[in-house]
Design a protein around this motif. Structure first.
Motif, PDB file in Angstrom:
ATOM      1  N   ASP A 218      41.510  48.425  38.450  1.00 13.93           N
ATOM      2  CA  ASP A 218      42.586  48.779  39.586  1.00 13.93           C
ATOM      3  C   ASP A 218      43.715  47.838  39.549  1.00 13.93           C
ATOM      4  OD1 ASP A 218      41.426  51.228  39.862  1.00 13.93           O
ATOM      5  OD2 ASP A 218      40.285  50.778  41.630  1.00 13.93           O
ATOM      6  N   ASP A 219      43.211  46.561  39.872  1.00  9.08           N
ATOM      7  CA  ASP A 219      44.141  45.719  40.312  1.00  9.08           C
ATOM      8  C   ASP A 219      45.223  44.978  39.076  1.00  9.08           C
ATOM      9  OD1 ASP A 219      45.823  43.867  41.999  1.00  9.08           O
ATOM     10  OD2 ASP A 219      44.503  42.151  41.724  1.00  9.08           O
ATOM     11  N   ARG A 220      44.670  44.451  38.237  1.00 10.39           N
ATOM     12  CA  ARG A 220      44.819  43.903  36.967  1.00 10.39           C
ATOM     13  C   ARG A 220      44.065  44.059  35.827  1.00 10.39           C
ATOM     14  NH1 ARG A 220      46.063  37.767  37.370  1.00 10.39           N
ATOM     15  NH2 ARG A 220      47.442  38.022  35.562  1.00 10.39           N
TER      16      ARG A 220
ATOM     17  N   HIS B 157      42.394  43.857  32.139  1.00 10.65           N
ATOM     18  CA  HIS B 157      42.047  42.618  31.591  1.00 10.65           C
ATOM     19  C   HIS B 157      41.977  42.945  30.165  1.00 10.65           C
ATOM     20  CE1 HIS B 157      40.058  42.353  35.515  1.00 10.65           C
ATOM     21  NE2 HIS B 157      40.081  41.120  35.461  1.00 10.65           N
TER      22      HIS B 157
ATOM     23  N   PRO C 137      42.662  38.514  32.967  1.00  8.46           N
ATOM     24  CA  PRO C 137      43.641  39.416  33.402  1.00  8.46           C
ATOM     25  C   PRO C 137      44.840  39.289  32.927  1.00  8.46           C
ATOM     26  CG  PRO C 137      42.847  37.596  34.862  1.00  8.46           C
ATOM     27  CD  PRO C 137      42.204  37.490  33.773  1.00  8.46           C
TER      28      PRO C 137
ATOM     29  N   ALA D 195      51.390  41.836  36.201  1.00  7.07           N
ATOM     30  CA  ALA D 195      51.311  41.860  37.830  1.00  7.07           C
ATOM     31  C   ALA D 195      50.165  42.667  38.347  1.00  7.07           C
ATOM     32  CB  ALA D 195      52.679  42.146  38.051  1.00  7.07           C
ATOM     33  N   SER D 196      49.831  42.166  39.509  1.00  3.56           N
ATOM     34  CA  SER D 196      48.932  42.868  40.495  1.00  3.56           C
ATOM     35  C   SER D 196      49.599  44.362  40.892  1.00  3.56           C
ATOM     36  CB  SER D 196      48.524  42.040  41.606  1.00  3.56           C
ATOM     37  OG  SER D 196      47.681  43.092  42.718  1.00  3.56           O
ATOM     38  N   GLY D 197      48.703  45.336  40.505  1.00  2.00           N
ATOM     39  CA  GLY D 197      49.043  46.701  40.752  1.00  2.00           C
ATOM     40  C   GLY D 197      50.090  47.206  39.839  1.00  2.00           C
TER      41      GLY D 197
ATOM     42  N   SER E 164      49.887  46.856  35.988  1.00  2.00           N
ATOM     43  CA  SER E 164      49.366  46.653  34.528  1.00  2.00           C
ATOM     44  C   SER E 164      48.415  47.536  33.857  1.00  2.00           C
ATOM     45  CB  SER E 164      48.525  45.411  34.934  1.00  2.00           C
ATOM     46  OG  SER E 164      47.877  44.716  33.957  1.00  2.00           O
TER      47      SER E 164
ATOM     48  N   ASN F 237      52.511  45.575  28.159  1.00  2.00           N
ATOM     49  CA  ASN F 237      52.409  46.203  29.419  1.00  2.00           C
ATOM     50  C   ASN F 237      53.149  47.657  29.469  1.00  2.00           C
ATOM     51  OD1 ASN F 237      51.770  47.134  31.916  1.00  2.00           O
ATOM     52  ND2 ASN F 237      52.985  45.496  33.117  1.00  2.00           N
TER      53      ASN F 237
END
Length: 526
Positions: A352-354, A356, A377, A380-382, A384, A401
């Motif tokens: 969910d966040d980053r 991998h 990872p 950017a957070s959120g 990716s 990305n």
């Protein structure tokens, strides 16, 4: 085009229910894809020509049942490396040409090259898929073959809702050219077909079906309409096909079926990954087949009678939903086999966040707690995600990305994606992985390529534009440093949006890009 004319064209398309050879027009200069207004307001070229710096190391092994490396299709070879041994354009006065394949769409998603260098491709229009034979210089059509319509196309035409087409990876989107220059694909009837092309005595070219295997006894094929998913199990579209090193043709379906066809006997065998979906292609090494579902990464082999058998299974973080820039909830990458002897396999997850980059040891005897090499990872957070395969060379991986890209309407009026490209290397001792470099380039949806003949990575980029100009560039990035070397404008507007198609490097050094309205080519002018 008026709504009445459009309706007539779509009604005609609905009548196409089986593969059909079509007389190709006489070879002629390409009909270029029109540029949208504003192309004179953006840079046509930036940077400077690069000097070729070939990359040392062995190429991925030549697959005995595929066309030579770099010629066989979307991912370049059996390992899925996305590399070519020859040089692509160096940015020396680049020349751009294009061919508009159809008034509605026309994107060429798979590009392969026969022994003579002719292009064999599958192009998707709003009215169906076309197999085409093209002249590599002029992009003129030499021969054409109509594939059966996909349920998503029929539904889109009926409802005039074409967004349905963009998340359907079945019906011929993935195809490969075999060692005898035959195109192999699975059509929307759940048939695997082999198509040969030949020149007739009158000089015209044509496609002919040499083999046709019906999977209907093992794959539900009541596919009159489109759904995602098919809740009653009435239809299970075939996603992709690839041969193993023994000559069997492997196939996977959206609803998790994994099967083989023995071309010599026609024997078909399959298993089902219950509750799992497969929307990516897969990679094949001499000792196994690497397949990723929306839940797990698998290594398969075949038993004596051809039945797929799981060697190992590794779950990954599939996140809690589908991100903008993903086709489904799960990994968006075709697995990459890489490293000395094919010791590793890599995918990305859908955390969910980053997101991998995940690297695993492939060996059948690897203990479960030693399978994972690294979990790196990226971006950017959120913001990716990727829905394109990695580039792999030696012990290195390159990932882009795609966060924010959904279809050709996503990036109009000067918009772009979050962007980012990164190179990840496995440590020489296999103890983990490290990020070598990061680039801010925005490559929204292309399957990128690496030329090991010159050391350049080729991306298809689009930056935000305050004036609302949608400008698309072939962009060359140094594999060693991550530095952008040059950018060449390919075109402006939605017709040049590449919508998940690949860059393909031709044997003559041309870079071909599948775009929404057809195929574009960039080559050095000197």
């Amino acid at each position: 085009m008026s709504r009445r004319t459009l309706s007539r064209a779509l009604a005609f398309a609905l009548a196409l229910t089986a593969g059909t050879a079509v007389a190709a027009p006489s070879p002629a200069l390409a009909d270029p894809i029109p540029k949208a207004p504003g192309h004179r307001l953006v840079d046509a070229y930036s940077g400077a020509p690069a000097a070729a710096q070939p990359l040392p190391g062995p190429q991925p092994p030549r697959h005995p049942y595929l066309a030579p490396n770099g010629r066989s299709g979307m991912h370049a070879d059996g390992w899925g490396s996305a590399t070519s041994s020859w040089s692509g354009p160096l940015g020396d006065h680049p020349e751009v040409s294009s061919e508009q394949m159809a008034p509605l769409g026309g994107e060429c998603a798979t590009v392969a090259f026969d022994r003579a260098g002719r292009i064999v491709t599958v192009c998707g229009t709003f009215t169906g898929f076309l197999v085409k034979l093209l002249d590599p210089r002029t992009l003129a059509t030499l021969a054409e073959y109509e594939l059966p319509q996909r349920p998503s196309t029929v539904e889109a035409i009926t409802r005039l809702d074409f967004s349905r087409i963009f998340k359907d990876t079945s019906g011929g989107a993935y195809a490969y050219l075999d060692d005898e220059d035959r195109l192999v694909l699975a059509d929307s009837r759940q048939h695997i077909v082999r198509l040969a092309h030949r020149q007739r005595p009158d000089g015209a070219w044509e496609f002919t079906v040499t083999d046709d295997w019906d999977l209907g006894a093992q794959v539900p094929h009541d596919c009159a309409t489109w759904a995602d998913p098919y809740p009653d199990g009435s239809c299970d579209p075939v996603t992709s096909v690839m041969p193993d090193w023994q000559g069997r043709i492997w196939w996977v379906t959206r609803q998790g079926r994994v099967g083989t066809v023995d071309p010599a006997t026609g024997t078909i065998r399959s298993v089902r990954l219950a509750g799992e979906e497969i929307q990516n292609s897969f990679s094949v090494a001499a000792d196994g087949v690497s397949i990723v579902s929306d839940h797990a990464l698998y290594e398969f082999t075949a038993t004596a009678d051809g039945t797929p058998a799981v060697v190992w299974r590794q779950t990954y973080d599939r996140g809690t939903g589908t991100k903008p820039g993903s086709v489904n909830q799960g990994s968006g990458t075709t697995p990459d086999v890489f490293g000395d002897g094919g010791r590793y396999v890599a995918i990305t997850d859908n955390a969910d966040d980053r997101m991998h980059v995940l690297v695993y040891r492939r060996g059948a005897d690897v203990p479960a707690d030693r399978r994972l090499v690294c979990e790196v990872p990226v971006f950017a957070s959120g913001a990716s995600t990727t829905d394109n395969s990695l580039i792999s060379w030696g012990d290195s991986l390159v990932v882009e990305n795609n966060y924010g890209y959904e279809n050709v309407s996503s990036l109009t009026f000067g918009r772009s994606v979050a962007g980012g490209v990164a190179r990840i290397d496995v440590r020489p001792d296999g103890s983990g992985c490290d990020t070598v470099w990061e680039s801010a380039e925005r490559s929204p949806s292309v399957v990128p390529k690496l030329s090991t003949g010159n050391g350049l990575i080729y991306l298809y980029t689009k930056d935000p534009d305050a004036l609302g100009v949608d400008a698309w560039y072939l962009t060359a990035v140094d594999f060693r440093t991550g530095r952008t070397r040059w950018k060449q404008l390919v075109g402006t507007g939605v017709g040049y949006d590449n919508n998940w198609a690949p860059i393909t490097l031709g044997p003559d050094g041309t870079a071909y890009v599948g775009v929404f309205n057809g195929l574009a080519a960039v080559r050095d002018g000197g």
